[in-house]
Design a protein around this motif. Structure first.
Motif, PDB file in Angstrom:
ATOM      1  N   GLY A 110       0.787  -1.228   0.000  1.00  0.00           N
ATOM      2  CA  GLY A 110       0.000   0.000   0.000  1.00  0.00           C
ATOM      3  C   GLY A 110       0.818   1.276   0.000  1.00  0.00           C
ATOM      4  N   TYR A 111       2.104   1.186  -0.260  1.00  0.00           N
ATOM      5  CA  TYR A 111       2.982   2.359  -0.276  1.00  0.00           C
ATOM      6  C   TYR A 111       3.394   2.695  -1.700  1.00  0.00           C
ATOM      7  CZ  TYR A 111       3.573   1.775   4.750  1.00  0.00           C
ATOM      8  OH  TYR A 111       3.355   1.667   6.095  1.00  0.00           O
ATOM      9  N   ILE A 112       3.669   3.972  -1.929  1.00  0.00           N
ATOM     10  CA  ILE A 112       4.279   4.407  -3.175  1.00  0.00           C
ATOM     11  C   ILE A 112       5.548   5.162  -2.813  1.00  0.00           C
ATOM     12  CG2 ILE A 112       2.142   4.493  -4.505  1.00  0.00           C
ATOM     13  CD1 ILE A 112       2.262   7.590  -4.103  1.00  0.00           C
ATOM     14  N   HIS A 113       6.531   5.144  -3.690  1.00  0.00           N
ATOM     15  CA  HIS A 113       7.794   5.820  -3.420  1.00  0.00           C
ATOM     16  C   HIS A 113       7.648   7.329  -3.599  1.00  0.00           C
ATOM     17  CE1 HIS A 113      11.935   7.205  -3.893  1.00  0.00           C
ATOM     18  NE2 HIS A 113      12.318   6.096  -3.262  1.00  0.00           N
ATOM     19  N   GLY A 114       6.976   7.736  -4.645  1.00  0.00           N
ATOM     20  CA  GLY A 114       6.753   9.147  -4.887  1.00  0.00           C
ATOM     21  C   GLY A 114       7.866   9.844  -5.655  1.00  0.00           C
ATOM     22  N   ASP A 115       9.063   9.283  -5.657  1.00  0.00           N
ATOM     23  CA  ASP A 115      10.197   9.874  -6.389  1.00  0.00           C
ATOM     24  C   ASP A 115      11.076   8.746  -6.925  1.00  0.00           C
ATOM     25  OD1 ASP A 115      11.801  11.842  -7.457  1.00  0.00           O
ATOM     26  OD2 ASP A 115      12.901  12.225  -5.606  1.00  0.00           O
ATOM     27  N   LEU A 116      10.430   7.748  -7.494  1.00  0.00           N
ATOM     28  CA  LEU A 116      11.134   6.551  -7.955  1.00  0.00           C
ATOM     29  C   LEU A 116      11.768   6.819  -9.312  1.00  0.00           C
ATOM     30  CD1 LEU A 116      11.724   3.645  -7.132  1.00  0.00           C
ATOM     31  CD2 LEU A 116       9.701   2.953  -8.392  1.00  0.00           C
ATOM     32  N   LYS A 117      13.077   6.993  -9.292  1.00  0.00           N
ATOM     33  CA  LYS A 117      13.838   7.202 -10.522  1.00  0.00           C
ATOM     34  C   LYS A 117      15.178   6.505 -10.357  1.00  0.00           C
ATOM     35  CE  LYS A 117      15.048  11.757  -8.794  1.00  0.00           C
ATOM     36  NZ  LYS A 117      14.761  13.162  -8.908  1.00  0.00           N
ATOM     37  N   GLY A 118      15.897   6.414 -11.443  1.00  0.00           N
ATOM     38  CA  GLY A 118      17.152   5.665 -11.438  1.00  0.00           C
ATOM     39  C   GLY A 118      18.181   6.166 -10.462  1.00  0.00           C
ATOM     40  N   ARG A 119      18.211   7.476 -10.207  1.00  0.00           N
ATOM     41  CA  ARG A 119      19.180   8.016  -9.253  1.00  0.00           C
ATOM     42  C   ARG A 119      18.830   7.687  -7.812  1.00  0.00           C
ATOM     43  NH1 ARG A 119      19.132  14.033 -10.939  1.00  0.00           N
ATOM     44  NH2 ARG A 119      17.062  13.351 -11.443  1.00  0.00           N
ATOM     45  N   ASN A 120      17.601   7.265  -7.545  1.00  0.00           N
ATOM     46  CA  ASN A 120      17.180   6.942  -6.189  1.00  0.00           C
ATOM     47  C   ASN A 120      17.230   5.445  -5.899  1.00  0.00           C
ATOM     48  OD1 ASN A 120      16.858   9.594  -5.490  1.00  0.00           O
ATOM     49  ND2 ASN A 120      14.695   9.650  -6.029  1.00  0.00           N
ATOM     50  N   ILE A 121      17.924   4.716  -6.755  1.00  0.00           N
ATOM     51  CA  ILE A 121      18.189   3.296  -6.520  1.00  0.00           C
ATOM     52  C   ILE A 121      19.688   3.095  -6.701  1.00  0.00           C
ATOM     53  CG2 ILE A 121      17.750   0.924  -7.247  1.00  0.00           C
ATOM     54  CD1 ILE A 121      15.079   1.924  -8.426  1.00  0.00           C
ATOM     55  N   ILE A 122      20.337   2.598  -5.662  1.00  0.00           N
ATOM     56  CA  ILE A 122      21.772   2.332  -5.705  1.00  0.00           C
ATOM     57  C   ILE A 122      21.960   0.823  -5.828  1.00  0.00           C
ATOM     58  CG2 ILE A 122      23.955   2.476  -4.421  1.00  0.00           C
ATOM     59  CD1 ILE A 122      22.863   5.204  -5.239  1.00  0.00           C
ATOM     60  N   LYS A 151       2.382   6.248 -11.585  1.00  0.00           N
ATOM     61  CA  LYS A 151       3.343   7.354 -11.618  1.00  0.00           C
ATOM     62  C   LYS A 151       4.743   6.873 -11.253  1.00  0.00           C
ATOM     63  CE  LYS A 151       0.455  11.363 -10.657  1.00  0.00           C
ATOM     64  NZ  LYS A 151       0.190  12.453  -9.695  1.00  0.00           N
ATOM     65  N   ASP A 152       4.834   6.025 -10.216  1.00  0.00           N
ATOM     66  CA  ASP A 152       6.138   5.478  -9.818  1.00  0.00           C
ATOM     67  C   ASP A 152       6.793   4.746 -10.983  1.00  0.00           C
ATOM     68  OD1 ASP A 152       6.449   6.352  -7.210  1.00  0.00           O
ATOM     69  OD2 ASP A 152       6.094   4.395  -6.286  1.00  0.00           O
ATOM     70  N   LEU A 153       6.048   3.837 -11.598  1.00  0.00           N
ATOM     71  CA  LEU A 153       6.613   3.026 -12.675  1.00  0.00           C
ATOM     72  C   LEU A 153       6.929   3.862 -13.913  1.00  0.00           C
ATOM     73  CD1 LEU A 153       4.472  -0.207 -12.308  1.00  0.00           C
ATOM     74  CD2 LEU A 153       6.841   0.169 -11.586  1.00  0.00           C
ATOM     75  N   ALA A 154       6.068   4.803 -14.247  1.00  0.00           N
ATOM     76  CA  ALA A 154       6.331   5.657 -15.411  1.00  0.00           C
ATOM     77  C   ALA A 154       7.613   6.457 -15.211  1.00  0.00           C
ATOM     78  CB  ALA A 154       5.148   6.592 -15.649  1.00  0.00           C
TER      79      ALA A 154
END
Length: 176
Positions: A110-122, A151-154
């Motif tokens: 039930g959570y979304i990241h809200g700023d899921l982009k490549g720079r926010n995954i190490i 939105k997260d996935l896009a």
């Protein structure tokens, strides 16, 4: 930064304008939200740097400033990892599968990241670590959850198209 044998990252959250300053006087700071969300992700089994400290301060001008200290995780951003021609294709597929699994686990709870982009995954030792957690929110209503998931996935696929390619490859292999 290196303290007592621990490499750490210190992130400062400023309140840029008056409305934001006033809102932060009565609501949790971004550092506090990121601190709490780090523990939520860990409880869900999603890798994230270990939170070490959350510091909130109020300056003399009523300008709230907050800091979050987390353990440093060496590695490449997902953007750099998937663009690296030296990374084996099998490793890229495995990491893409782990990223998708983590995102599914996050959204399934039930959570979304809200700023899921490549720079926010190490990517460290083939494990994706999610960072920049101050935008993580819980969405209880199914329409809000679906919209947040889309939105997260896009955003993730727009910043790291190679993840989408790896997912398509995984689906092709599963179909065989």
């Amino acid at each position: 930064m290196h303290i007592d044998g621990i490499d750490l990252v210190l992130k400062r959250f400023n309140a840029p304008d008056v409305p934001t300053r006033l809102r932060r006087l009565i609501s949790p700071s971004p550092a506090r939200r990121a601190w709490r969300n780090a523990f939520v992700l860990q409880r869900l089994g999603i890798a994230t740097p270990r939170p070490l400290a959350c510091i909130q301060a109020l300056t003399q001008t009523l300008r709230p400033v907050s800091y979050l200290a987390v353990e440093h995780v060496p590695g490449l951003s997902a953007e750099a990892f998937f663009l690296d021609p030296d990374s084996p294709v099998d490793l890229k597929q495995a990491v893409a599968a782990r990223i998708v699994e983590s995102v599914c686990r996050l959204h399934g709870a039930g959570y979304i990241h809200g700023d899921l982009k490549g720079r926010n995954i190490i990517i460290h030792e083939a494990t994706p670590y999610f960072i920049d957690l101050d935008s993580v929110r819980r969405r209880m209503l199914p329409p809000n959850r679906r919209r947040g998931t889309c939105k997260d996935l896009a955003r993730l696929f727009s910043t790291v198209p190679a993840i989408r390619e790896q997912i398509d490859t995984l689906e092709d292999k599963a179909a065989c």
